[in-house]
Each structure stands twice: as structure tokens, then as C-alpha cells.
Design an enzyme around this catalytic site. Structure first.
Site, mmCIF file in Angstrom:
data_model
loop_
_atom_site.group_PDB
_atom_site.id
_atom_site.type_symbol
_atom_site.label_atom_id
_atom_site.label_comp_id
_atom_site.label_asym_id
_atom_site.label_seq_id
_atom_site.Cartn_x
_atom_site.Cartn_y
_atom_site.Cartn_z
ATOM 1 N N GLU A 123 35.996 42.969 55.352
ATOM 2 C CA GLU A 123 37.214 42.571 54.635
ATOM 3 C C GLU A 123 36.987 41.324 53.780
ATOM 4 O O GLU A 123 37.537 41.192 52.683
ATOM 5 C CB GLU A 123 38.331 42.308 55.653
ATOM 6 N N GLY A 181 32.833 25.161 46.388
ATOM 7 C CA GLY A 181 32.305 26.256 47.214
ATOM 8 C C GLY A 181 32.846 27.622 46.837
ATOM 9 O O GLY A 181 32.811 28.549 47.637
ATOM 10 N N LYS A 199 32.689 43.975 43.909
ATOM 11 C CA LYS A 199 33.902 44.123 44.721
ATOM 12 C C LYS A 199 34.673 45.386 44.313
ATOM 13 O O LYS A 199 35.241 46.080 45.147
ATOM 14 C CB LYS A 199 34.786 42.882 44.559
HETATM 15 N N1 HSE Z 1 32.048 33.727 44.135
HETATM 16 C C1 HSE Z 1 33.100 34.502 44.715
HETATM 17 C C2 HSE Z 1 34.354 34.314 43.885
HETATM 18 C C3 HSE Z 1 33.328 34.077 46.116
HETATM 19 O O1 HSE Z 1 34.394 33.350 43.108
HETATM 20 O O2 HSE Z 1 35.266 35.111 43.984
HETATM 21 C C4 HSE Z 1 34.272 34.942 46.879
HETATM 22 O O3 HSE Z 1 33.796 36.254 46.994
#
Ligand code: HSE
Length: 418
Positions: A123, A181, A199
């Protein structure tokens, strides 16, 4: 797995997500889940946890019979695939957040789950804190799922918000996304759309039963967007977002792509700022639904990992209902797409490929048009992302070929040709 069994976790990776999970688990003793070992790559790096917790030997986790859950949140997709494969074969339940690994290995991962009967949950790998995979998997019948459009990458949404609302330049905004992050270790994955299409590959499977590879999908990131595009967007009262879309066509097949898009100000996705993600689902009878939440960052991502760990208590598996219990859908590219294209010189834009051009602005240094293209043009050619050309999809961009034929017939009738 019987209820209330102690979950003994072997964790791979102690970066933004791994450390977040470690902290969250310390605050949720009721879950009866504890981390026995953490496998890391760099032993010399200072960590905020006791040294005895760490190992650099993956077998200390994979061959430990007491560890019944492997959580994998590392960066390198090939190593992640190896870890997940061995863990499942060794009879462990597996939770992962590695979208690149999952998107690139869908058929093998489906096969491994069939062979081992072990749950593999992920998830956290799409839209972080928004429970979108379980929702698509459990709630929607694929015959009723008309369309999904979503912001699935937090970093690019953060960068666009900071650039166009807070007037930061691209580099400053990216640096901030990295410091917080949100960004991948290689930020190109975010900026150029790779993370978003990974995704989307996952979500197409859970929404429509489509097994695809990210390379098959048309996608781009935000790297070509120019300041002049933002000026045009503002004039038209639009926002620019990186949007993943899937829409069921009249043929029953599915149109899907991940491209920058003009979003109307009253669209739900216009509300999605910074590192937030949003998903708008249109389904028969229910009409529109909007899911919203943090799409990147340590705790939001770890919260989804935690939810998967918790789901293992009741032996939750993805059943891949749209794939195994329905007739899976197929991708289709026989439709047209309405786009805005800005460019430095007309010679970079094949005007003859457009079914029609609605707007045409040739006077300024940076020129642009709005027109309708066969979608296959974006699949087959690259002019739209080369030579400083920027392509942004219009709101409601998908135009079915039957509509094109009807429109053409009507214009011929009006012209007295037929
Ligand atoms: N680098 C990804 C983003 C982290 O910015 O959505 C989360 O999957």
C-alpha cells in the site's frame, strides 16, 4: 496466520521510510509487532537505533525462522526484487514500498504469490498515506469504474506548488523536496515522471486488472514545463499538475497516460498542494469520489507500511479481483487527446499530425497552440518532449474516435460537402 500472533519483523532499509516505521512501531505496542533485525548496506553510517539491531547480511533475516514478516523499503529495485522473492519462497509474509521494483516485475510477483500463497502487500508504494490500492482492490467493480485521475507523485507536486505559488526556482524547490525526504535518491525519477508511471502501472492492475510495464505507458514529468506555460495557465484560470489518468472508452478498453495537465480551479485536484496526493474516481451511480492525503515523507509512508503489517494479522492478501475474478481490461490507444503545446520554433511541431488546431499563438517569442492529436502520435514520436517543447494535456483531454468521426462528418455537412 492465527489472530494475535506476534509479528516478528525483519526490515530491509533504514532510510526515510525504514526509520519512520521503526519510530512508529515504538509508539504502537498494541500491534504486537517488533523489529528483530534491520539489514542495511552501509554499516558505517550513524543510525538512531541500537547497533545490535543492524546487520549487513541479508541471510540473517531471510533464513531466520523466527522472523515471519519481511518489510522491504530499500532503493535498489533489483536487490529489492531478490529479497522479496527469497522471502516469499522462505514462507515469510512480505510488505514492500518499492514501486519501481513492483511495477517492473508485476508478472513475476503475481506468479510468486500464486506459488507460495504468501501475502505480498504494498500500500505504501502508491500515494503513501492514501489507502488507494486496497480501495481499488476491494470496493470497485471494474465494470463500474469509469475513470481515475490522480496526482501520485509528491515531489513534483511540491515543486510545482513552490515554483508557481511561492516563486521559488526549480532548483530551490527540488532541494527542499530532497531535504524534506520526499524525493527519490535519484530525483530524476520524480522530475521526469518515472516514479509516477511506476505507481500508475500498479494502480492499473488493481483498478482494471491490466498487467502493463511502465515502458508501455505514455508518460512525461515536469522537466519541460516553462515559466511561459504557467503564464498561459494563469490567463486561462488553470493550474498545472502532473496527472496520471485512466478512462474507460466506449470500446470497453482503457486509455491511460501520465502527463502534465491543465487543471481547472474547481477540479478536486486543484486543491492538492505540496507533497499531498489526490485521487478522483468516477464510478457508475456513485459519481465522483475524492481521496486526499500526504503522498510522500517518512511518517505518512510508514503509516501505510504499518497498516499493511497490521493487515497481515488477519491474513489479508490482494486477490487481484479484476485480474482473476473479472474479465481484465486492456489498454487502448485508439483515441485522440487534446493538448497545449508550447515551443521555440514552428519547425519542431508537425502541424499536419493534428486533427484540428483550436488556438494558435505565433506572435510571442515562446509560441503555443491548442489542438487535438491522435494519441498514437505521442506513443510513436518524441517531438513533443524534445527541442525545449512542452506538452500539457487539456482538461477533459480524451476524445473518442467515434466523436472525432461525428465531428468531422458534421463539419463536412456544414460545409455542404456531403
Ligand atoms: N518520491 C516519491 C514522491 C516518494 O515524491 O511521491 C513517495 O513515493
Amino acid at each position: 496466520m492465527e489472530a494475535h500472533k506476534q509479528l516478528t519483523i525483519g526490515l530491509f532499509g533504514f532510510g526515510v521510510v525504514g526509520e519512520g516505521l521503526y519510530k512508529i512501531l515504538q509508539q504502537t505496542p498494541s500491534l504486537k509487532a517488533s523489529i528483530k533485525k534491520v539489514c542495511i548496506k552501509n554499516a558505517a553510517k550513524k543510525r538512531n537505533a541500537p547497533d545490535t539491531l543492524f546487520t549487513t547480511d541479508k541471510n540473517e533475516i531471510l533464513n531466520d525462522p523466527e522472523i515471519n514478516v519481511v518489510v522491504e523499503v530499500i532503493n535498489e529495485s533489483e536487490s529489492a526484487f531478490e529479497i522479496v522473492s527469497i522471502a516469499l519462497k522462505n514462507g515469510k509474509d512480505v510488505v514492500s514500498a518499492s514501486k519501481k521494483m513492483i511495477a517492473e516485475h508485476l508478472p513475476q510477483l503475481l506468479q510468486l504469490q500464486k506459488e507460495t500463497g504468501k501475502p505480498f502487500l504494498y500500500e505504501a508504494s502508491a500515494c503513501a498515506s492514501i489507502p488507494v490500492i486496497r480501495n481499488l482492490e476491494e470496493y470497485y467493480d471494474n465494470d463500474l469504474l469509469h475513470s481515475i485521475k490522480a496526482i501520485v507523485n509528491g515531489s513534483t507536486n511540491f515543486i510545482l506548488t513552490k515554483m508557481f505559488e511561492d516563486k521559488l526556482d526549480f532548483k530551490e524547490a527540488l532541494l527542499l523536496a530532497q531535504q524534506l525526504g520526499f524525493a527519490e535518491s535519484d530525483p530524476k525519477l520524480d522530475v521526469e515522471g518515472y516514479d509516477a508511471v511506476n505507481k500508475w502501472t500498479e494502480l492499473l492492475l488493481h483498478a482494471y486488472g491490466i498487467i502493463s510495464h511502465p515502458d508501455e505507458l505514455v508518460f512525461n514529468g515536469i522537466q519541460n514545463i516553462q515559466l511561459s506555460d504557467a503564464v498561459v495557465a494563469k490567463e486561462k484560470h488553470y493550474e498545472i499538475k502532473l496527472v496520471a489518468q485512466a478512462k474507460k472508452l466506449q470500446s470497453g478498453k482503457v486509455a491511460a497516460f501520465v502527463l502534465p495537465q491543465f487543471i481547472k480551479q474547481d477540479d478536486h485536484l486543484a486543491f492538492v498542494k505540496n507533497e499531498y496526493n489526490g485521487v478522483v474516481i468516477e464510478s457508475g451511480f456513485a459519481d465522483k469520489q475524492f481521496f486526499y492525503g500526504k503522498g510522500a515523507g517518512s511518517f505518512p509512508t510508514a503509516s501505510a507500511v504499518l497498516s499493511d503489517i497490521s493487515a497481515l494479522r488477519y491474513d489479508y492478501h490482494y486477490e487481484y479481483k479484476k485480474l482473476y475474478h473479472h474479465t481484465p481490461h486492456q489498454l487502448d490507444s485508439s483515441f485522440h487527446i487534446k493538448v497545449y503545446v508550447s515551443f521555440d520554433d514552428w519547425k519542431y511541431v508537425p502541424k499536419e499530425k493534428f486533427a484540428w488546431i483550436e488556438e494558435w499563438h505565433a506572435e510571442a517569442e515562446r509560441k503555443y497552440l491548442v489542438g487535438v492529436l491522435p494519441f498514437s502520435e505521442l506513443q510513436q514520436q518524441n517531438w513533443w518532449r524534445e527541442n525545449n517543447t512542452s506538452l500539457i494535456v487539456a482538461p477533459e483531454p480524451v476524445i473518442e474516435d467515434v466523436e472525432i468521426r461525428a465531428l468531422k462528418k458534421k463539419s463536412l455537412e456544414l460545409a455542404g460537402v456531403v
